[in-house]
Scaffold this motif. Structure first.
Motif, mmCIF file in Angstrom:
data_model
loop_
_atom_site.group_PDB
_atom_site.id
_atom_site.type_symbol
_atom_site.label_atom_id
_atom_site.label_comp_id
_atom_site.label_asym_id
_atom_site.label_seq_id
_atom_site.Cartn_x
_atom_site.Cartn_y
_atom_site.Cartn_z
ATOM 1 N N GLU A 1 -30.911 -5.396 11.152
ATOM 2 C CA GLU A 1 -30.553 -4.193 11.902
ATOM 3 C C GLU A 1 -29.044 -3.912 11.864
ATOM 4 O O GLU A 1 -28.622 -2.762 11.772
ATOM 5 C CB GLU A 1 -30.990 -4.320 13.361
ATOM 6 N N TYR B 1 -26.951 -4.411 9.584
ATOM 7 C CA TYR B 1 -26.488 -3.960 8.278
ATOM 8 C C TYR B 1 -26.136 -2.473 8.291
ATOM 9 O O TYR B 1 -25.097 -2.068 7.771
ATOM 10 C CB TYR B 1 -27.561 -4.248 7.223
ATOM 11 N N SER B 2 -26.983 -1.666 8.904
ATOM 12 C CA SER B 2 -26.725 -0.220 8.947
ATOM 13 C C SER B 2 -25.462 0.104 9.758
ATOM 14 O O SER B 2 -24.763 1.072 9.462
ATOM 15 C CB SER B 2 -27.927 0.535 9.501
ATOM 16 N N VAL C 1 -22.576 -0.565 7.388
ATOM 17 C CA VAL C 1 -22.499 0.513 6.395
ATOM 18 C C VAL C 1 -21.847 1.750 7.007
ATOM 19 O O VAL C 1 -20.968 2.362 6.399
ATOM 20 C CB VAL C 1 -23.895 0.843 5.827
ATOM 21 N N LYS C 2 -22.234 2.091 8.212
ATOM 22 C CA LYS C 2 -21.678 3.267 8.886
ATOM 23 C C LYS C 2 -20.169 3.120 9.088
ATOM 24 O O LYS C 2 -19.396 4.041 8.832
ATOM 25 C CB LYS C 2 -22.381 3.481 10.226
#
Length: 64
Positions: free
Chosen positions: A45, A47-48, A51-52
């Motif tokens: 979870e 990871y996003s 990335v953001k």
């Protein structure tokens, strides 16, 4: 008197002030976050979130 004190910087990932880390373009990433990012599986979870936050680098850079 020794003036070689290590300065602190604000981590663009965890939003904490740290002494050690790297710069990715103009974004400072503390050593702890760097290790977490490298070890994180894309299915996790968090990871996003990484990335953001890393996408923000594109918005603060320019081309010559």
């Amino acid at each position: 008197m020794n003036n070689k004190q290590q300065s602190t910087k604000h981590c663009g990932i965890c939003d904490k002030t740290k002494k050690e880390g790297i710069y990715l373009y103009q974004l400072f990433i503390c050593a702890e976050c760097e290790k977490e990012i490298v070890a994180t599986d894309p299915s996790d979870e968090v990871y996003s979130i990484y990335v953001k936050k890393l996408k923000a680098i594109n918005q603060s850079t320019f081309t010559m």
